[in-house]
Motif scaffolding. Structure first.
Motif, PDB file in Angstrom:
ATOM      1  N   LEU A 137       0.826  -1.204   0.000  1.00  0.00           N
ATOM      2  CA  LEU A 137       0.000   0.000   0.000  1.00  0.00           C
ATOM      3  C   LEU A 137       0.865   1.261   0.000  1.00  0.00           C
ATOM      4  O   LEU A 137       0.563   2.235  -0.706  1.00  0.00           O
ATOM      5  CB  LEU A 137      -0.918   0.007   1.226  1.00  0.00           C
ATOM      6  CG  LEU A 137      -2.156  -0.889   1.169  1.00  0.00           C
ATOM      7  CD1 LEU A 137      -2.893  -0.857   2.505  1.00  0.00           C
ATOM      8  CD2 LEU A 137      -3.087  -0.463   0.049  1.00  0.00           C
TER       9      LEU A 137
ATOM     10  N   PHE B  17       0.698   4.158  -2.905  1.00  0.00           N
ATOM     11  CA  PHE B  17       0.436   5.567  -2.612  1.00  0.00           C
ATOM     12  C   PHE B  17       1.647   6.439  -2.937  1.00  0.00           C
ATOM     13  O   PHE B  17       1.484   7.612  -3.303  1.00  0.00           O
ATOM     14  CB  PHE B  17       0.046   5.729  -1.147  1.00  0.00           C
ATOM     15  CG  PHE B  17      -1.304   5.160  -0.810  1.00  0.00           C
ATOM     16  CD1 PHE B  17      -2.373   5.361  -1.658  1.00  0.00           C
ATOM     17  CD2 PHE B  17      -1.504   4.423   0.348  1.00  0.00           C
ATOM     18  CE1 PHE B  17      -3.629   4.840  -1.368  1.00  0.00           C
ATOM     19  CE2 PHE B  17      -2.740   3.900   0.651  1.00  0.00           C
ATOM     20  CZ  PHE B  17      -3.810   4.110  -0.207  1.00  0.00           C
TER      21      PHE B  17
ATOM     22  N   MET C 190       0.530  10.187  -3.048  1.00  0.00           N
ATOM     23  CA  MET C 190      -0.499  10.414  -2.027  1.00  0.00           C
ATOM     24  C   MET C 190       0.019  10.210  -0.612  1.00  0.00           C
ATOM     25  O   MET C 190      -0.772  10.239   0.337  1.00  0.00           O
ATOM     26  CB  MET C 190      -1.692   9.479  -2.274  1.00  0.00           C
ATOM     27  CG  MET C 190      -2.444   9.758  -3.558  1.00  0.00           C
ATOM     28  SD  MET C 190      -3.902   8.708  -3.750  1.00  0.00           S
ATOM     29  CE  MET C 190      -4.909   9.306  -2.381  1.00  0.00           C
ATOM     30  N   ILE C 191       1.325   9.984  -0.475  1.00  0.00           N
ATOM     31  CA  ILE C 191       1.882   9.873   0.862  1.00  0.00           C
ATOM     32  C   ILE C 191       1.779  11.230   1.557  1.00  0.00           C
ATOM     33  O   ILE C 191       1.948  12.278   0.946  1.00  0.00           O
ATOM     34  CB  ILE C 191       3.352   9.407   0.798  1.00  0.00           C
ATOM     35  CG1 ILE C 191       3.425   7.987   0.240  1.00  0.00           C
ATOM     36  CG2 ILE C 191       3.999   9.455   2.172  1.00  0.00           C
ATOM     37  CD1 ILE C 191       2.727   6.956   1.098  1.00  0.00           C
TER      38      ILE C 191
ATOM     39  N   SER D 265      -0.965  12.375   2.755  1.00  0.00           N
ATOM     40  CA  SER D 265      -2.257  12.928   2.375  1.00  0.00           C
ATOM     41  C   SER D 265      -3.353  12.159   3.107  1.00  0.00           C
ATOM     42  O   SER D 265      -3.301  10.927   3.216  1.00  0.00           O
ATOM     43  CB  SER D 265      -2.469  12.820   0.863  1.00  0.00           C
ATOM     44  OG  SER D 265      -3.802  13.102   0.520  1.00  0.00           O
TER      45      SER D 265
ATOM     46  N   SER E  88      -5.022   9.155   1.322  1.00  0.00           N
ATOM     47  CA  SER E  88      -4.462   7.801   1.345  1.00  0.00           C
ATOM     48  C   SER E  88      -5.039   7.003   2.507  1.00  0.00           C
ATOM     49  O   SER E  88      -5.357   5.813   2.366  1.00  0.00           O
ATOM     50  CB  SER E  88      -2.938   7.869   1.452  1.00  0.00           C
ATOM     51  OG  SER E  88      -2.541   8.540   2.656  1.00  0.00           O
TER      52      SER E  88
ATOM     53  N   ILE F  74      -8.721   6.060   1.628  1.00  0.00           N
ATOM     54  CA  ILE F  74      -8.800   4.957   0.655  1.00  0.00           C
ATOM     55  C   ILE F  74      -8.457   3.631   1.315  1.00  0.00           C
ATOM     56  O   ILE F  74      -9.144   2.622   1.112  1.00  0.00           O
ATOM     57  CB  ILE F  74      -7.861   5.238  -0.538  1.00  0.00           C
ATOM     58  CG1 ILE F  74      -8.369   6.441  -1.333  1.00  0.00           C
ATOM     59  CG2 ILE F  74      -7.753   4.009  -1.443  1.00  0.00           C
ATOM     60  CD1 ILE F  74      -7.443   6.877  -2.444  1.00  0.00           C
ATOM     61  N   ALA F  75      -7.383   3.614   2.108  1.00  0.00           N
ATOM     62  CA  ALA F  75      -6.990   2.374   2.777  1.00  0.00           C
ATOM     63  C   ALA F  75      -8.075   1.888   3.733  1.00  0.00           C
ATOM     64  O   ALA F  75      -8.410   0.698   3.769  1.00  0.00           O
ATOM     65  CB  ALA F  75      -5.670   2.578   3.516  1.00  0.00           C
TER      66      ALA F  75
ATOM     67  N   PHE G  15       1.237   6.387   6.781  1.00  0.00           N
ATOM     68  CA  PHE G  15       1.046   7.174   5.563  1.00  0.00           C
ATOM     69  C   PHE G  15       1.110   8.674   5.789  1.00  0.00           C
ATOM     70  O   PHE G  15       1.148   9.429   4.820  1.00  0.00           O
ATOM     71  CB  PHE G  15      -0.307   6.830   4.915  1.00  0.00           C
ATOM     72  CG  PHE G  15      -0.446   5.381   4.549  1.00  0.00           C
ATOM     73  CD1 PHE G  15       0.653   4.626   4.173  1.00  0.00           C
ATOM     74  CD2 PHE G  15      -1.688   4.763   4.580  1.00  0.00           C
ATOM     75  CE1 PHE G  15       0.524   3.289   3.848  1.00  0.00           C
ATOM     76  CE2 PHE G  15      -1.829   3.433   4.246  1.00  0.00           C
ATOM     77  CZ  PHE G  15      -0.709   2.690   3.874  1.00  0.00           C
TER      78      PHE G  15
END
Length: 294
Positions: free
Chosen positions: A143, A147, A152-153, A155, A158, A161-162, A234
């Motif tokens: 993941l 990302f 998208m790290i 953010s 992220s 979504i996860a 993240f």
């Protein structure tokens, strides 16, 4: 090839009546055998909460077992000096976004599972169930790589979504169970009246799914609110951290500010308690409806 599932004939389930008003065996249980275990369980549950309140409300350095004189300095400290106001806002965003995405996608997927028959449907359902046995920590590396490639790290998107991906399998299974409990004839009647499938679903089926949607949405919100691992991995900017990670910052290898930690724990718990206090009626109804096979 996708085919529509034919409606199953409705069967009336009659509850067998008790002859002559005879009392059942468990009606004869002495009251103390019920109240004593419940009291022990209640004490076991409430004492930790009282301990948290004690540390949060009594002055620093006090050893009193009663929070008096009462002070709110720990709450003010974590909210202003420890940036819990920012953490709270981020957690609300993640929780609400996860709730909306999970509910909408699970509603579409659950309807397909409940009303249509297609190849490998059983295998798909089995895959959804098996995905619940995969721990989130096992997928952190892939993941993170995904990302990172999507930039998208660091953010909040992220994390949303996860969380949504990990909530979807169980949510789809629950929603499909709720939809199966809605008689198929109601949709057919709407089609006869001139509605298409989408309009008939919105007018007839969707209002009947309110308890189920509340149950699935609240479950997704609470899980996203309390989840620690994804936000930790993240999100690197302190201004984008959530409350679970914020609580972790109150502990260090040298010392732990118990008052601030207890106040932060109460701030994290109060919104969830308030939400469940207002939706408990629909939550219990929703989970019981999803547990009945239509």
């Amino acid at each position: 090839m996708i085919t529509e599932i034919a409606p199953a004939p409705e069967r009336a389930a009659a509850e067998p009546a008790r002859p002559g008003g005879k009392r059942r065996a468990w009606d004869e249980i002495p009251r103390w055998q019920i109240y004593v275990p419940l009291t022990i369980y209640l004490l076991f549950t409430l004492i930790p909460f009282y301990w948290i309140l004690l540390f949060a409300l009594r002055p620093a350095g006090s050893t009193s077992l009663v929070p008096w004189p009462m002070t709110f300095e720990h709450f003010e400290k974590v909210w202003t000096e420890r940036s819990f106001g920012t953490y709270f806002t981020n957690s609300v965003y993640v929780g609400l976004a996860t709730l909306v995405l999970t509910t909408v996608i699970a509603l579409a997927g659950g309807y397909a599972l409940a009303r249509f028959d297609f190849r490998l449907k059983r295998g798909f359902m089995l895959a959804l169930l098996c995905s619940q046995f995969v721990p989130g920590a096992l997928l952190l590396v892939p993941l993170f790589q995904i990302f990172a490639n999507l930039r998208m790290i660091n953010s909040l998107g992220s994390v949303v979504i996860a969380e949504t991906v990990f909530q979807l399998p169980l949510s789809m299974i629950l929603i499909s169970g709720f939809i199966r409990n809605v008689p198929y004839s109601l949709e057919e009647a709407a089609w006869v009246d001139g509605c298409n499938r989408l309009t008939g679903f919105r007018i007839v089926v969707l209002p009947l799914l309110r308890p189920g949607l509340i149950a699935v949405g609240s479950f997704a919100f609470v899980h996203a609110w309390n989840h620690f691992l994804f936000a930790l991995m993240f999100l690197s900017d302190q201004g984008k951290q959530t409350i679970p990670v914020g609580l972790n910052t109150l502990m260090s290898s040298d010392s732990v500010d118990l008052g601030a930690l207890a106040a932060g724990g109460i701030i994290a718990a109060v919104p969830v308690v308030i939400v469940f206090a207002f939706i408990q009626k629909w939550l219990i109804t929703g989970f019981s409806a999803g547990a009945v096979k239509g």
